[in-house]
Scaffold this active site. Sequence first.
Site, PDB file in Angstrom:
ATOM      1  N   ASN A  10     -22.556 139.226-116.404  1.00 31.19           N
ATOM      2  CA  ASN A  10     -23.090 140.455-117.009  1.00 31.19           C
ATOM      3  C   ASN A  10     -22.275 141.662-116.514  1.00 31.19           C
ATOM      4  OD1 ASN A  10     -24.628 142.858-117.338  1.00 31.19           O
ATOM      5  ND2 ASN A  10     -26.515 141.681-117.519  1.00 31.19           N
ATOM      6  N   LYS A  13     -24.264 144.560-114.881  1.00 30.49           N
ATOM      7  CA  LYS A  13     -24.685 144.307-113.506  1.00 30.49           C
ATOM      8  C   LYS A  13     -23.491 144.463-112.563  1.00 30.49           C
ATOM      9  CE  LYS A  13     -28.485 140.946-113.895  1.00 30.49           C
ATOM     10  NZ  LYS A  13     -28.929 139.618-113.483  1.00 30.49           N
ATOM     11  N   ASP A  79     -31.229 138.426-109.328  1.00 23.44           N
ATOM     12  CA  ASP A  79     -32.155 137.994-110.365  1.00 23.44           C
ATOM     13  C   ASP A  79     -33.125 139.146-110.580  1.00 23.44           C
ATOM     14  OD1 ASP A  79     -32.855 135.863-112.213  1.00 23.44           O
ATOM     15  OD2 ASP A  79     -34.790 135.870-111.199  1.00 23.44           O
ATOM     16  N   SER A  80     -33.271 139.531-111.813  1.00 23.21           N
ATOM     17  CA  SER A  80     -34.037 140.740-112.072  1.00 23.21           C
ATOM     18  C   SER A  80     -34.822 140.620-113.359  1.00 23.21           C
ATOM     19  CB  SER A  80     -33.083 141.938-112.132  1.00 23.21           C
ATOM     20  OG  SER A  80     -31.956 141.638-112.925  1.00 23.21           O
ATOM     21  N   TYR A 171     -33.494 146.170-121.145  1.00 23.13           N
ATOM     22  CA  TYR A 171     -34.694 146.887-121.571  1.00 23.13           C
ATOM     23  C   TYR A 171     -34.591 148.403-121.322  1.00 23.13           C
ATOM     24  CZ  TYR A 171     -36.644 142.158-121.728  1.00 23.13           C
ATOM     25  OH  TYR A 171     -36.875 140.829-122.022  1.00 23.13           O
TER      26      TYR A 171
HETATM   27  P1  IMP Z   1     -31.128 137.734-115.121  1.00 20.43           P
HETATM   28  O1  IMP Z   1     -29.706 138.012-115.526  1.00 20.43           O
HETATM   29  O2  IMP Z   1     -31.509 136.296-115.217  1.00 20.43           O
HETATM   30  O3  IMP Z   1     -31.435 138.340-113.791  1.00 20.43           O
HETATM   31  O4  IMP Z   1     -32.030 138.443-116.212  1.00 20.43           O
HETATM   32  C1  IMP Z   1     -32.345 139.775-116.121  1.00 20.43           C
HETATM   33  C2  IMP Z   1     -33.090 140.196-117.382  1.00 20.43           C
HETATM   34  O5  IMP Z   1     -33.775 141.421-117.108  1.00 20.43           O
HETATM   35  C3  IMP Z   1     -32.156 140.506-118.542  1.00 20.43           C
HETATM   36  O6  IMP Z   1     -32.829 140.296-119.766  1.00 20.43           O
HETATM   37  C4  IMP Z   1     -31.864 141.967-118.379  1.00 20.43           C
HETATM   38  O7  IMP Z   1     -31.566 142.561-119.585  1.00 20.43           O
HETATM   39  C5  IMP Z   1     -33.157 142.496-117.767  1.00 20.43           C
HETATM   40  N1  IMP Z   1     -32.808 143.519-116.779  1.00 20.43           N
HETATM   41  C6  IMP Z   1     -32.504 143.340-115.475  1.00 20.43           C
HETATM   42  N2  IMP Z   1     -32.153 144.500-114.899  1.00 20.43           N
HETATM   43  C7  IMP Z   1     -32.230 145.416-115.868  1.00 20.43           C
HETATM   44  C8  IMP Z   1     -31.952 146.818-115.886  1.00 20.43           C
HETATM   45  O8  IMP Z   1     -31.510 147.441-114.903  1.00 20.43           O
HETATM   46  N3  IMP Z   1     -32.152 147.429-117.064  1.00 20.43           N
HETATM   47  C9  IMP Z   1     -32.592 146.785-118.176  1.00 20.43           C
HETATM   48  N4  IMP Z   1     -32.831 145.481-118.222  1.00 20.43           N
HETATM   49  C10 IMP Z   1     -32.658 144.801-117.072  1.00 20.43           C
END
Ligand code: IMP
Length: 216
Positions: A10, A13, A79-80, A171
Site C-alpha cells: 500500500n 501506508k 494492521d489497521s 475510508y
Molecule cells: P490492512 O491493510 O489489512 O491493514 O487494512 C486496512 C484497511 O483499513 C484498509 O481498507 C484501509 O483502507 C483502511 N485504513 C487503514 N488505515 C486507514 C487510514 O489511515 N485512512 C483510511 N482508511 C484506512
Amino acid sequence: MKTMAVATGNKHKLQEFSEILAPLGWRVASIRDWLPAVPEPEETEPDFVGNAALKCGFAVAALRTADLASMPDAVAADDSGLAVNVLDDAPGVYSARFAEMAGAGSGDAANRSELVRRLVHTGMKPGDTTAAAFACAIHFQDLSGAHHHSALAFCEGRVGIQERGTGGFGYDPLFFPVLQDESVSDKTFAELPSETKHALSHRGKALRMLATELSA
Ligand code: IMP
C-alpha cells in the site's frame, strides 16, 4: 541511515511510514523491493495486534529463507481499520475486505460504498455523523537482534455518508477526526493536509510510539 522493509504494497501506508520515520534516520521501503513476488499472508488473527505480528513474522521468514545479496535492517507491518460504534465496531479487522465479504466488489471505493450502505440502513441522512475510530497496530522486528516492538493506537472521530476530499486513502473521505482541542474537525481526513492527518491519526500515533522505543 537504517533501512526498514514494511510488509505492505500500500503506497499510502508506505508514504505515511516514510514521512514520519525518515526524520528519525530510517529509509522506508516496501518488502517488495527485496521480494517482488512475496504473497500477503491471510489475516487470521482476531485483532489488529495479532495480525500486525503475523504479517511481520511472515515477512521476516520470507526474507530469511530467500538468498538475498542485501537485507533490510528491520521489518515492520501495520494492521489497521475503522470501527463504527453503531455497526458493532464493523468493519474492524475486516476493513480491507468489507465490500468483498458482502459480495459488493473490492478496493477502497467499494469498501466506502458498503460502509455508506450499512450506515444508511441505520437511518443516517446526508449531513449526519456517527461515532467511529481508526485503529492501527504496528509490529517491528530488528533483523540483527531480537528486538520486537508492538504499538497500538487509535484516532477517535465520526463518520458521515457523503464523501469529501481527495487526499489520503481508504475510508478517509468519510472520516472527521477529533482534533487536539477535542472538537470534531469539520474536514475529513481526505480534506486535511497530510501533516495534520499524521499529527492526529492512528498510524501517526503508533509510529511515534515505535519511534520513541527505537530511540530509547
Ligand atoms: P490492512 O491493510 O489489512 O491493514 O487494512 C486496512 C484497511 O483499513 C484498509 O481498507 C484501509 O483502507 C483502511 N485504513 C487503514 N488505515 C486507514 C487510514 O489511515 N485512512 C483510511 N482508511 C484506512
